[in-house]
Enzyme design. Structure first.
Site, PDB file in Angstrom:
ATOM      1  N   THR A 117      24.397  46.674  44.703  1.00  0.00           N
ATOM      2  CA  THR A 117      25.148  47.525  45.981  1.00  0.00           C
ATOM      3  C   THR A 117      26.591  46.864  46.038  1.00  0.00           C
ATOM      4  O   THR A 117      26.617  45.454  46.368  1.00  0.00           O
ATOM      5  CB  THR A 117      24.481  47.573  47.065  1.00  0.00           C
ATOM      6  OG1 THR A 117      23.228  48.226  46.969  1.00  0.00           O
ATOM      7  CG2 THR A 117      25.102  48.365  48.295  1.00  0.00           C
ATOM      8  N   CYS A 159      35.736  15.741  37.634  1.00  0.00           N
ATOM      9  CA  CYS A 159      34.591  14.945  38.372  1.00  0.00           C
ATOM     10  C   CYS A 159      35.203  14.517  39.871  1.00  0.00           C
ATOM     11  O   CYS A 159      36.199  14.105  40.046  1.00  0.00           O
ATOM     12  CB  CYS A 159      34.516  13.612  37.574  1.00  0.00           C
ATOM     13  SG  CYS A 159      32.914  12.663  37.933  1.00  0.00           S
ATOM     14  N   GLN A 166      44.317  32.863  38.121  1.00  0.00           N
ATOM     15  CA  GLN A 166      45.228  32.118  38.665  1.00  0.00           C
ATOM     16  C   GLN A 166      46.654  32.856  39.022  1.00  0.00           C
ATOM     17  O   GLN A 166      47.608  32.433  40.025  1.00  0.00           O
ATOM     18  CB  GLN A 166      45.741  30.633  37.930  1.00  0.00           C
ATOM     19  CG  GLN A 166      46.297  29.491  38.652  1.00  0.00           C
ATOM     20  CD  GLN A 166      45.491  29.071  39.826  1.00  0.00           C
ATOM     21  OE1 GLN A 166      46.227  29.207  40.858  1.00  0.00           O
ATOM     22  NE2 GLN A 166      44.325  29.014  39.882  1.00  0.00           N
ATOM     23  N   GLY A 169      36.069  35.582  40.310  1.00  0.00           N
ATOM     24  CA  GLY A 169      36.628  35.341  39.133  1.00  0.00           C
ATOM     25  C   GLY A 169      35.707  34.822  37.972  1.00  0.00           C
ATOM     26  O   GLY A 169      35.882  35.168  36.814  1.00  0.00           O
ATOM     27  N   ASN A 189      45.619  27.087  35.722  1.00  0.00           N
ATOM     28  CA  ASN A 189      45.211  26.522  36.878  1.00  0.00           C
ATOM     29  C   ASN A 189      45.653  25.129  36.960  1.00  0.00           C
ATOM     30  O   ASN A 189      46.250  24.685  38.047  1.00  0.00           O
ATOM     31  CB  ASN A 189      43.846  26.810  37.197  1.00  0.00           C
ATOM     32  CG  ASN A 189      42.917  26.494  36.278  1.00  0.00           C
ATOM     33  OD1 ASN A 189      42.740  26.670  35.198  1.00  0.00           O
ATOM     34  ND2 ASN A 189      41.819  25.514  36.610  1.00  0.00           N
ATOM     35  N   HIS A 248      40.264  35.529  46.091  1.00  0.00           N
ATOM     36  CA  HIS A 248      40.751  34.413  46.875  1.00  0.00           C
ATOM     37  C   HIS A 248      41.886  33.497  46.366  1.00  0.00           C
ATOM     38  O   HIS A 248      42.397  32.537  47.092  1.00  0.00           O
ATOM     39  CB  HIS A 248      39.401  33.558  46.991  1.00  0.00           C
ATOM     40  CG  HIS A 248      39.150  32.608  45.880  1.00  0.00           C
ATOM     41  ND1 HIS A 248      39.505  31.195  46.129  1.00  0.00           N
ATOM     42  CD2 HIS A 248      38.343  32.669  44.917  1.00  0.00           C
ATOM     43  CE1 HIS A 248      38.873  30.677  44.997  1.00  0.00           C
ATOM     44  NE2 HIS A 248      38.297  31.541  44.286  1.00  0.00           N
TER      45      HIS A 248
HETATM   46  C1  LIG Z   1      39.773  30.052  40.126  1.00  0.00           C
HETATM   47  C2  LIG Z   1      39.669  30.439  38.833  1.00  0.00           C
HETATM   48  C3  LIG Z   1      38.690  30.973  38.174  1.00  0.00           C
HETATM   49  C4  LIG Z   1      37.297  31.354  39.215  1.00  0.00           C
HETATM   50  O1  LIG Z   1      37.285  32.181  40.103  1.00  0.00           O
HETATM   51  P1  LIG Z   1      36.356  32.050  41.021  1.00  0.00           P
HETATM   52  O2  LIG Z   1      36.477  33.510  41.838  1.00  0.00           O
HETATM   53  O3  LIG Z   1      36.605  31.116  41.974  1.00  0.00           O
HETATM   54  O4  LIG Z   1      34.945  32.230  40.548  1.00  0.00           O
HETATM   55  C5  LIG Z   1      38.589  31.253  37.031  1.00  0.00           C
HETATM   56  N1  LIG Z   1      39.750  31.009  36.365  1.00  0.00           N
HETATM   57  C6  LIG Z   1      40.778  30.583  36.798  1.00  0.00           C
HETATM   58  C7  LIG Z   1      42.056  30.242  35.919  1.00  0.00           C
HETATM   59  C8  LIG Z   1      40.805  30.075  37.872  1.00  0.00           C
HETATM   60  O5  LIG Z   1      41.936  29.630  38.561  1.00  0.00           O
END
Ligand SMILES: *Cc1c(COP(=O)(O)O)cnc(C)c1O
Length: 385
Positions: free
Chosen positions: A240, A328, A182, A71, A154, A204
């Protein structure tokens, strides 16, 4: 230590049906899709079938789906790619984003400002962290290169009115990107209904594997490639293709979108039970984000005078894996930028808690959590005092 997982916004386990679909592509159908021979052709067929599946569930065309490694990479390609292309093509130099973006968007936009000289402007949000279409209209300029607004947040779960914002941007000829990472498991990602030009997803977050994502790029939207090399992914992303992960993501996306209604119906009462009971039983606590226009699995709060990190540790010891808003993980706690943008003071913003449910969450787990939470918060307040 935790036995009960309540952090599905951070990541989700891979659905077994997804894993089963992926496995043959590690060993049997292992070819390089760029190869001419039969091994390559089989891999290419799998790649293009995956692209068609994702396109179908987005109401897009297959050639509008670009595979990436996550993402974050999709967000990077959208922002840097569209900003640099807009500058090259029409001298546009203005970027508009919301203050409640994921760092994959906000840090990319800040780099574009600091290193590449773009003028970065943040759109105001309301107390629920929502961007209003009229605010976008008031800030759009002829030299706006790109607008980027998160679809579902998120941290606080709020959903932005992307279809209305998209219509505005389109009328003014400015491309709109939405970070829908999200939202993949919970909202329809129909790009035509959303009126977006660019949209990021990551597998994921919807029961697919980590390390694979996609970017929807509406036909005619100009992007400068961020990763150069071979001509893969319509020349926008060299490298690839990761066939097993891409096949897995397509399966996960189809399942998530197809089974969305029943999952949503299951999750909303669970979420509302958490929100209702927490607000009723725990003093000096607020819901963060929109009360109704929010993700069906998402409950987020702030508690006055609570150290959010200590709270998460105590919850972990008690057996529950949750999250907070503060970025953090060690050292000095800093209140989250998202909560600050919504106008929360430090005293409140440091005490944030995010509880996100998944399709495997049970009613019993929620009941156990609600049983324990008030005492844990009470203790973490005493410690701080
Ligand atoms: C998790 C998330 C990302 C990052 O995605 P990844 O696949 O972990 O790099 C970006 N934006 C939002 C809103 C997310 O929840």
């Amino acid at each position: 230590m935790s036995k009960i997982y309540l952090d599905y916004a951070a990541t989700t386990p891979v659905d077994h049906r997804v894993l089963d679909t992926m496995l043959p592509y590690f060993t049997e159908t292992f070819g390089n899709p760029s190869s001419i021979h039969r091994f390559g052709q089989k891999a290419e067929a799998a790649l293009e079938t995956a692209r068609e599946t994702i396109a179908r569930w987005m109401d897009a065309k297959p050639n509008e789906v670009i595979f990436t490694s996550c993402g974050s990479e999709s967000d990077n390609l959208a922002l840097r790619g569209a900003a640099l292309a807009a500058r090259k093509l029409r001298g546009a130099n203005h970027l508009l984003i919301s203050p409640v973006e994921h760092h994959a968007v906000s840090h990319t936009a800040e780099q574009l400002a600091h290193l590449f000289g773009f003028e970065l402007e943040y759109l105001p949000v309301d107390r629920y962290g929502v961007v209003h279409p009229d605010t976008v209209a008031a800030h759009l300029r002829p030299d706006t290169a790109l607008v980027s607004i998160i679809l579902a947040n998120n941290e606080i779960g709020s959903i932005n009115p992307i279809p209305e914002i998209g219509a505005l941007c389109r009328a003014r000829g400015v491309p709109l990107h939405t970070d829908a990472v999200q939202a993949g498991a919970h909202l329809r990602l129909d790009v035509r209904a959303l009126n977006v030009d660019l949209m990021s997803i990551g597998a994921h977050k919807f029961y697919g594997p980590k390390g694979v994502g996609a970017l929807y790029v509406r036909e005619g939207t100009h992007l400068v490639p961020m990763q150069t090399g071979g001509g893969q992914e319509l020349g926008l992303r060299a490298g690839t293709s990761n066939i097993p992960y891409i096949v897995g993501m397509a399966m996960a996306f189809e399942l998530a979108q197809r089974e969305m209604e029943s999952n949503t119906e299951y999750l909303i009462p669970l979420r509302d039970r958490i929100i209702g009971q927490v607000l009723e039983e725990i003093p000096e606590g607020h819901l963060t984000g929109h009360p109704t226009h929010r993700l069906p699995n998402h409950a987020s709060f702030v508690f006055k005078g609570v150290d959010g990190n200590a709270l998460l540790t105590s919850l972990d010891v008690a057996g529950f894996a949750c999250s907070s808003g503060s970025a953090c993980k060690t050292g000095l706690p800093e209140p989250s930028e998202v909560l600050e943008a919504m106008g929360l003071t430090r005293e409140w913003a440091l005490g944030s808690l995010r509880v996100t449910l998944g399709k495997e969450t049970t009613k019993k787990e929620v009941a156990e959590f609600l049983e324990v939470l008030p005492q844990v918060i009470h203790k973490s307040r005493r410690k701080l005092a």
